[in-house]
Every structure is written in structure tokens, then in C-alpha cells.
Design a protein around this motif. Structure first.
Motif, PDB file in Angstrom:
ATOM      1  N   GLN B  32       0.784  -1.035   0.067  1.00 51.79           N
ATOM      2  CA  GLN B  32       0.155  -0.041   0.034  1.00 51.79           C
ATOM      3  C   GLN B  32       1.025   1.366  -0.014  1.00 51.79           C
ATOM      4  N   ARG B  33       1.751   1.224   0.786  1.00 53.78           N
ATOM      5  CA  ARG B  33       2.774   2.186   0.803  1.00 53.78           C
ATOM      6  C   ARG B  33       3.617   2.639  -0.236  1.00 53.78           C
ATOM      7  N   ALA B  37       3.107   5.781  -2.989  1.00 50.02           N
ATOM      8  CA  ALA B  37       4.320   6.402  -3.467  1.00 50.02           C
ATOM      9  C   ALA B  37       4.600   6.514  -4.780  1.00 50.02           C
TER      10      ALA B  37
END
Ligand SMILES: Cc1ncc(COP(=O)(O)O)c(C=O)c1O
Lengths: 531, 362
Positions: B32-33, B37
Motif C-alpha cells: 500500500q505504501r 508513493a
């Protein structure tokens, strides 16, 4: 086929196509009754034992002389044939002057090795003088020309080592030969074949095994060191004198595989580095033909101490006469008679033609050409050089890599090499095993190639790399302008399909091959490398 | 004869953590990160490259999953119905569904995907990896997507479908988070035996394997009576154990007088053997990071190692695998002083009458 070479411009890249003939197998050209030469029938039956007589006539194609000539001419035109621009590294492939062919035909065709030496004086003189010349170049005390190639010369050394140990009562105790991972595979292979255990040193930070690593393996079991210098990457061992000293101190011999002599001819003598023996390739450095692994000569030279163990017979000078002599401690033979005499004569003619100044100039040109290539290749997108942190000067060859190009485009060194054949460039020389550098290639220009040829070669390489970035599919599906397009090679894995004779072909396929199938199933490997 | 078929399994999220500097794409939060990003998955594009190369050389039919699991990368394939969950379960379900339908599974991902494929591959269908992950330590991956496609085509075309056993490795993420890089052998899988397609400088083909087997044969012939041989895990050591009557693939076994006398020994069991008499230790090399001791063979403990000594350790490895090691060999016995004793140059048997010197670091 050599592509036409004109001034540098991209127009040279267009319009090239290798000749391509829809050439049938020679048996398919056969028509009953056609003949080249017609002979009279013998008046009497040949006097042959019953068992030796044929029951059926041989199944040979029947054709005219003209048909046969045209057929083989077509085939030869479709061979890549090492006649394009061919910058083959790690072993200095060079042009073989035609005068050598002429000399060997004129002077050797009528000799037989079993003639009495008194009637072979001219040939023996060539052997003696050429040995003297190579001794001058290497610092050794005697050369022999029996070995049929570089690997055979390495084997000669392993056998000389065995005899030397036997004479000293150390055979059996000294049973290890030390080599490095970047030494040509023929050194470990022949050491094994002669019964030695092989200890291979690995590369470390400086691009070479460290002295500590060497010391860790030397001892009472050390029989010899066998190395080439420069190594397969083209880098010279900065500590070579110390290596030789340490091996001698441990009680072993030192052998220098000097196949890569071109860059240092007249400038570096193996004996002066301390080596006991060395090898030169007459079929490479000395301008005689290599002939696809065929008749070649590995000239093996050694110090006075090892001379008694050389394979015999040796040519011995006796005033102004020459005789052949077998030494008592000789290892015997590594090949029949005096080796490939025609090659020795060709190499001798080449070396006489060059002279000492010519050899020096050739060495300088090789180094100049390589450093020029090195500089220009360094400017091509995605091309890198092996051991970038090693700053010793590169001499006659350098290993480069397409690793970045492959990562960016998926086009490998083999794809790029195949695409380069579309411009009349012979397949690239990659690397010996093991591939320590990814996607490697190792060009070497020697003294032969003109600046125009070298520029053309690099221009093509750079254009193909650009193409890899712009349309990788074109590169991956190459060649497009060669006589034969990309092969799958899977027929080679399949005994039900491969056929090396016409009889086997008929047995396995039943019917003559059609053009379309031939394109797909030609049973030849691609990109095979044997040097 | 039925025509060969290819199975294609794409892990659409593979590699997503790489550009974002993550050590893999194993955990959901990390993914998810990465997506937040701006990371975009490249697995589909890499699978499509492999399939283009495959299609150029083969007209075999292809079985795959819906959408991003494969259909997006392959035209004209049979689609196995599956509801996409966006987790490793997708890979496992697809592989399970293909078991009796394909002759080769081409998967696109990294080490984590390789483990999932191997775990669900109950029937042992040969597998081959298209490199698309962050971590690709296993020998199952081709060097480029194109080579994977070509390799798959060559394998399906070859009448004998030749295979070899390849180790599936993965980095221990927990250990890595604590700052230690360690690869473990998770399992082995059958992979197509390809001349040059696999990752790393494996270009010597299969003669190196034959050489190593000959070295093992000589080792067995020269084993000393009465001496106990403690034999480590891995494919190379399994071949040695086969010559002694057969042992375990991933365990530490012992042999005496030409026979296996103990299987799957633990640390105490090995130490008991070492105190009872003369012992030699035979080991292979764990690929990727080149661990000699301390990965997959922790059963051989520091006490035993100290008792047996460095000179009584015999190591076997192919030259190609040694050449692929970035920094030589290393040991992690659990005791720094012992590691230091094992550091230095070591001679590794690579063939009959052949040894290669490799530096062991700690
Ligand atoms: C450094 C080196 N030594 C030895 C050889 C073997 O020579 P030959 O092919 O004549 O046996 C080669 C061939 O490439 C070589 O490059």
C-alpha cells in the motif's frame, strides 16, 4: 563476406545482404549418367580379396564438374567464413598470407617424414632457425613444434613436468598443478589428463588472485603453475614475478601459456620473468592458419634444465648439417613425426617477413588499436569494461560487457552479435568459461585491421545498440540479411530429426527436404565457439 | 501424443517494492505504501515480454488466470476461472488448478512468488521464473524475460522435456529487519534443463553437474572405514546421500562404512557422533549469498565444528555456482571467534581431480 568499406557515414549500413542461394543437398542435384571426368574402364578386374569387394555401387551424386563447382561455390558464399570484419579476442586471429600456402605446396608437398634426414636438410634447417628465433623472443633455450595446437602444447608441459619429477624422484609426491580461473581451460584439462590434481585460484579485488591465496595452496605437493598472462579479460598479472618466485621456492615449475603474445612481441620474455617453459601459437600470433581446430602448432619452449625431457626427435645442429636425435629421458611423443610441418614453414615465412622490427611494430599497433577501440566503445551507450577499477594499461585486448544494454532492452550479447552479422561482421568473440562478466565480448584487432575497418566495426556495434533501445524486436529476431535466418536448434536435441548423412536423412525423413523445412531445420548449431 | 501446454501465472504485485526501496513486496502494508508513493507494477509488462519471445518460437496452447494474473500478458489463452483476491492465494489457487493441465508453469514474480508456486505445485510440474521480483536469489529465474520465454518454448519442443532440480531460496525477512542478510533453502523444484537461460553465469551447461557427480563418486570411493561422515542439506549433498543408500534433502544425515546411518539429525545427535569417534563433515553451498555454515544447517553446532576442525570439512560446489557468488563464501556459526577461525582460503571440490580456492569471510 566483407561488406564494402567506404567513408564513415550511415549509408554504408544500408543495402548489405549476404548471398543466399536456394541450394539443394548435393544428392538432390544428381542425375543418372552425368559425369565430370570420364575414365576408361579398367581392362582387368581389380585384384581385391572377396571380402573387400563392394556388393553394390556406392551411392554417389552424379553431376558435371561445372555443377559440382557451382554447388560448392554457392555453399562457400553462404558461409560467414571469418572473412568479414572479425575482431576475435583472447587468441589473436589474423590474416594468413597466401605466400605461405605457396611455399608449403612448393617445398613440402614432395617430402615424406620417413625420408632419411640427410635428404630433409632444408626442412630441418627451418626447424632449427625458427627454434632459435622463438628462443630469442622468449628467452628459452629450445623450442619443439610437435604439438598440434595450443592445448597440445599445454599437455606437453604437463608431460614434461611428469618426466622432470620422475628424474628427481618426486613423482607421486608432487601431484598438484596450480592455475587460475581466468587461465585458458586447456591448462587445467591437460594437467588432469596427465594425472595431476588441479587447484584453481579465484579472482580477488585487484582482478587477480592475491599472493596470499597463491601461498595458501603452495607446498610439498606443488608440481607446477600453469597460467596465461594476460588473463582472459586481457589484464596482466601485476605480481607475476613474485608468483614465479613463490612457486619455485615451493619446488614447482612455471609454465607461461603465451597464446596472447601479440601485444608484447619483442618487449617481454617469459624466461626473464622466471618461467621455465612457455608456448606460442603459430596458427594465431605467427600468421599460420588455424583452420577451425584443424592442423595447428603449439610451439613449446623450455629452459636448458627441461630440455632432456622434451618430446623427440629434436633437430640437432652438427656444424652446417642437421640430424634428428631422440633423448634418453625424452617423454616420447605428443604427436606423430615432426608435427604439422606446413604450418611451421608458413609461420617461419611470416616471422622472416616481419623481422624483429616488424614484430615490434605489430605489437605496438595491436596495443594502439585496442586502446583506440577501448576509448570508442566506452562512448557507446550501455557498454562497460570488465574490472573498471583496475587501472593497469590494457594491451592488445579488453573484455567488455553489454550487461546494461541487456537490462534495459532485453537484447543479449548473442542477439547483438547476430544482428551485427547483418552488416558483414563475423560473430563476436564472447568469453571463455566461466562467464565472470555478464553479457561479455572481447574484441582484439591485432596489427591487421585498418582504422576504417575498426571504425566500421564500432559504428555497426553502436548502431545495433541504438536499435536495441529503439526496436529491440528487430535485434532479437536477427539476423535478417544473412544467408540463414535465426535457427531454433531444437533439431539438435532430437535424435529422431538430426541427420549428419544423406542416408540418415532419408531414413529419418523419408523424402528430400523442401526449401521451407531446410530453413527451419538446418542441423547446425549457432554461435558455436571453439577457440 | 497430446500437444504440450504452457501454464502462465503472474503475480501482478511482484517487484512493486523494488523501486520504492522496500526489501520485497511480501507484506500488504508495504505494498500500500509503495502504491501510495506512485509505484506501478511491472510484472504484467515483463510477462508480456516473455510471452512475446515464447510465441515467436512456439504455437503451444497457453493456460492462465484472468486479468492481471496472466490474461493481460497473453493473447489467446484459456482462462482458468478465479476470483482475484489480490493476495498470494491467487498464485496458489492458479497453480493448483493447472496441475494436470500443463507441462510447464511459467511464473512471473520473485522469490516469494517462487515459494508460493512451489508450495501449491503438488504434482511437481516443472516451473520456470520470469524475473520480476525485488529478490531473486533462487536459481529458478531466467536472466531476462525473453530468455524465460525462449527457454519455455525450447523445453516444450524438446521431446524428452529434460529437467534438473533447482533450489528455491528466500531471504529471511525478520532477520533482514534486524540487519542480517540470510538466504535459506526453502525447497527444491524441477526446472527445465536449459543451456544458458537461467540466471547467473550458468553457461557451462550440464557438464559441470556431471563433473560434480564424478567428484562425489570419488569421494565415496575414498571414504575411510570407521569414520563418520556428517552430510549437510541441499541438492548436491542429496546426490552424495543417494550414493550412500539415500538420505534427506533438507536435513543433516550421517554415514559410516558406505551407508547412511542417521537421518535428520539434530544438534545434540551430531555432537554425540562427534564425541564418539573420528568425524568428517561434507557440505554443499547455499546459493545466492554463499553460506557454508549457519543457513539451513544450523544443526551442526559450534561445539561440533570446533571439535571436528576446519581441515575435516569437505565442500562440494559447481564452478558456475561459485562464480555467481558476489563475495565468496561466508560462515555464521553463531560464535564470532569460531567464524574467524573458519575465515580464510578454502579449497572446494568442483570435479574429479579439481578444486577451486575460495575466500571464506565471516
Ligand atoms: C590463452 C589460450 N591458450 C590456449 C588456447 C588453446 O589453443 P588451441 O585452440 O590451439 O588448442 C587458446 C585458444 O583460444 C587460448 O586463447
Amino acid at each position: 563476406m566483407t561488406a564494402p568499406i567506404s567513408r564513415r557515414s550511415t549509408s554504408r549500413f544500408e543495402g548489405y545482404h549476404a548471398p543466399r542461394w536456394a541450394e539443394p543437398v548435393v544428392h538432390e542435384l544428381s542425375k543418372a549418367g552425368r559425369r565430370g571426368l570420364v575414365f576408361d574402364c579398367p581392362k582387368t578386374e581389380p585384384n581385391l580379396p572377396e571380402m573387400a569387394r563392394r556388393q553394390t555401387a556406392p551411392d554417389l551424386p552424379e553431376m558435371t564438374e561445372h555443377d559440382a563447382l557451382r554447388h560448392y561455390l554457392h555453399l562457400s558464399q553462404m558461409c560467414l567464413g571469418m572473412m568479414g570484419v572479425s575482431l576475435f579476442g583472447t587468441c589473436t586471429m589474423k590474416y594468413n598470407p597466401r605466400i605461405g600456402e605457396r611455399a608449403s605446396l612448393e617445398h613440402l608437398a614432395h617430402l615424406h617424414p620417413l625420408q632419411h634426414p640427410d635428404t630433409l636438410q632444408g626442412l630441418l634447417e627451418v626447424y632449427a632457425i625458427f627454434s632459435d628465433m622463438l628462443c630469442e623472443l622468449s628467452g628459452m633455450d629450445q623450442f619443439v613444434f610437435q604439438a598440434g595446437g595450443g592445448a597440445d602444447a599445454a599437455y606437453t608441459h604437463a608431460c614434461v613436468t611428469r618426466e622432470w619429477l620422475k628424474a628427481r624422484g618426486e613423482l607421486g609426491q608432487r601431484d598438484q598443478i596450480v592455475t587460475t580461473i581466468q587461465t585458458h581451460p586447456c591448462s587445467p584439462a591437460t594437467a588432469n589428463a596427465a594425472g595431476f590434481e588441479v587447484i584453481t585460484l579465484s579472482l580477488e579485488e585487484g582482478g587477480y588472485p592475491s599472493l596470499d591465496q597463491l601461498k595458501s595452496v603452495l607446498g610439498p605437493r606443488t608440481a607446477a603453475l600453469m597460467v596465461n598472462n594476460p588473463d582472459d579479460m586481457g589484464i596482466y598479472n601485476p605480481d607475476i614475478k613474485e608468483w614465479v618466485r613463490l612457486v619455485h621456492e615451493a619446488g614447482g615449475l612455471c609454465f607461461y601459456d603465451h597464446a596472447n603474445f601479440n601485444g608484447v612481441m619483442t618487449r617481454l620474455r617469459a624466461r626473464e620473468l622466471g618461467f621455465d617453459a612457455c608456448m606460442f601459437m603459430l596458427h594465431k600470433t605467427f600468421g599460420a592458419p588455424k583452420g577451425g581446430g584443424g592442423p595447428a602448432v603449439g610451439a613449446y619452449g623450455c629452459s636448458e634444465e627441461l630440455k632432456p625431457f622434451l618430446p623427440g626427435p629434436l633437430v640437432v645442429r652438427d656444424g652446417d648439417r642437421f640430424r634428428l636425435e631422440d633423448g634418453e629421458q625424452s617423454l616420447g611423443r605428443v604427436r606423430e613425426f615432426m608435427g604439422n610441418a606446413p604450418q611451421v614453414l608458413k609461420a617461419y615465412a611470416w616471422a622472416r617477413g616481419m623481422g624483429a622490427e616488424g614484430l615490434r611494430e605489430a605489437a605496438d599497433l595491436s596495443v594502439l588499436a585496442n586502446n583506440y577501440m577501448d576509448k570508442r566503445l566506452g562512448e557507446v551507450r550501455g557498454v562497460s569494461r570488465s574490472n573498471p577499477d583496475v587501472d593497469v594499461p590494457r594491451m592488445e585486448m579488453t573484455r567488455h560487457s553489454f550487461e546494461q544494454v541487456t537490462a534495459d532492452t532485453g537484447c543479449t550479447v548473442v542477439d547483438i552479435s547476430m544482428r551485427m552479422t547483418d552488416y558483414g561482421i563475423d560473430a563476436l568473440w564472447l568469453s571463455h568459461e566461466p562467464w565472470l562478466v555478464a553479457e561479455p565480448f572481447t574484441p582484439e584487432a591485432g596489427e591487421l585491421w585498418s582504422k576504417e575497418d575498426i571504425d566500421y566495426w564500432i559504428d555497426v556495434l553502436a548502431a545495433v545498440v541504438d536499435e536495441a533501445y529503439e526496436s529491440p524486436e528487430t535485434v532479437k529476431s536477427a539476423p535478417h540479411k544473412a544467408p540463414i535466418h535465426q535457427l531454433k536448434g531444437d533439431a539438435l536435441e532430437d535424435p529422431a530429426r538430426w541427420a549428419t548423412t544423406w542416408a540418415a536423412y532419408l531414413r529419418k525423413h523419408g523424402a528430400p527436404v523442401s526449401d521451407r523445412e531446410r530453413d527451419q531445420e538446418t542441423p547446425f548449431p549457432i554461435g558455436g565457439q571453439s577457440a | 501424443m497430446t500437444r504440450p501446454r504452457l501454464g502462465l501465472v503472474v503475480n501482478p504485485l511482484a517487484g512493486i517494492g523494488g523501486p520504492a526501496g522496500l526489501n520485497g513486496s511480501d507484506d500488504a502494508a508495504a505494498i500500500q505504501r509503495a502504491i501510495a508513493a506512485g509505484a506501478r507494477p511491472q510484472a504484467t509488462e515483463r510477462a508480456a515480454r516473455a510471452m512475446a519471445a515464447f510465441r515467436r518460437e512456439s504455437d503451444a496452447s497457453v493456460v492462465t488466470g484472468p486479468g492481471a494474473l496472466g490474461a493481460d500478458a497473453a493473447n489467446c489463452a484459456d482462462i482458468v476461472p478465479h476470483f482475484i483476491t489480490g493476495t498470494a492465494e491467487d498464485t496458489r489457487a492458479l497453480v493448483a488448478a493447472m496441475q494436470d493441465r500443463v507441462d510447464l508453469i511459467l511464473f512471473c514474480g520473485g522469490d516469494g512468488t517462487a515459494r508460493d508456486v512451489a508450495a501449491a505445485n503438488q504434482a511437481g510440474v516443472p516451473i520456470l521464473g520470469v524475473p520480476a521480483g525485488v529478490k531473486m536469489h533462487s536459481g529458478i529465474f531466467s536472466r531476462t524475460p525473453e530468455r524465460a520465454g525462449q527457454g519455455a518454448a525450447a523445453f516444450l519442443a524438446a521431446p524428452q522435456h529434460p529437467t534438473e532440480l533447482v533450489e528455491i531460496l528466500d531471504i529471511d525477512e525478520a532477520a533482514r529487519a534486524r540487519g542480517r542478510l540470510s538466504a535459506e533453502v526453502h525447497t527444491v523444484a524441477r526446472a527445465p534443463l536449459l543451456q544458458t537461460a537461467l540466471q547467473g553465469p550458468k553457461s557451462a551447461g550440464n557438464s559441470a553437474v556431471g563433473d560434480l557427480d564424478a567428484a562425489l563418486a570419488r569421494y565415496v570411493a575414498e571414504m575411510q572405514p570407521g569414520v563418520t561422515y556428517v552430510i549437510g542439506p541441499g541438492t548436491t549433498m542429496a546426490a552424495l546421500k543417494d550414493r550412500l543408500g539415500g538420505g534427506t534433502l533438507l536435513g543433516v544425515d550421517a554415514a559410516r562404512n558406505g551407508r547412511i546411518v542417521g537421518r535428520n539429525l539434530d544438534r545434540a545427535g551430531i555432537e554425540t557422533l562427534a564425541t564418539a569417534g573420528a568425524v568428517r563433515i561434507a557440505l554443499g553451498v547455499v546459493g545466492g549469498q554463499g553460506f557454508l555454515l549457519g543457513r539451513g544447517n544450523q544443526q551442526i553446532g559450534p561445539a561440533t565444528l570446533r571439535r571436528v576442525g576446519r581441515d575435516a570439512i569437505d565442500v562440494f560446489c559447481t564452478p558456475a555456482k561459485l562464480a555467481a557468488l558476489p563475495r565468496g563464501l561466508c560462515v555464521d556459526t553463531g560464535e564470532a571467534a569460531l567464524d574467524a577461525e573458519f575465515a580464510g582460503y578454502m579449497q572446494i571440490a568442483t570435479g574429479p581431480g579439481r578444486r577451486q580456492v575460495v575466500r571464506v569471510g565471516s
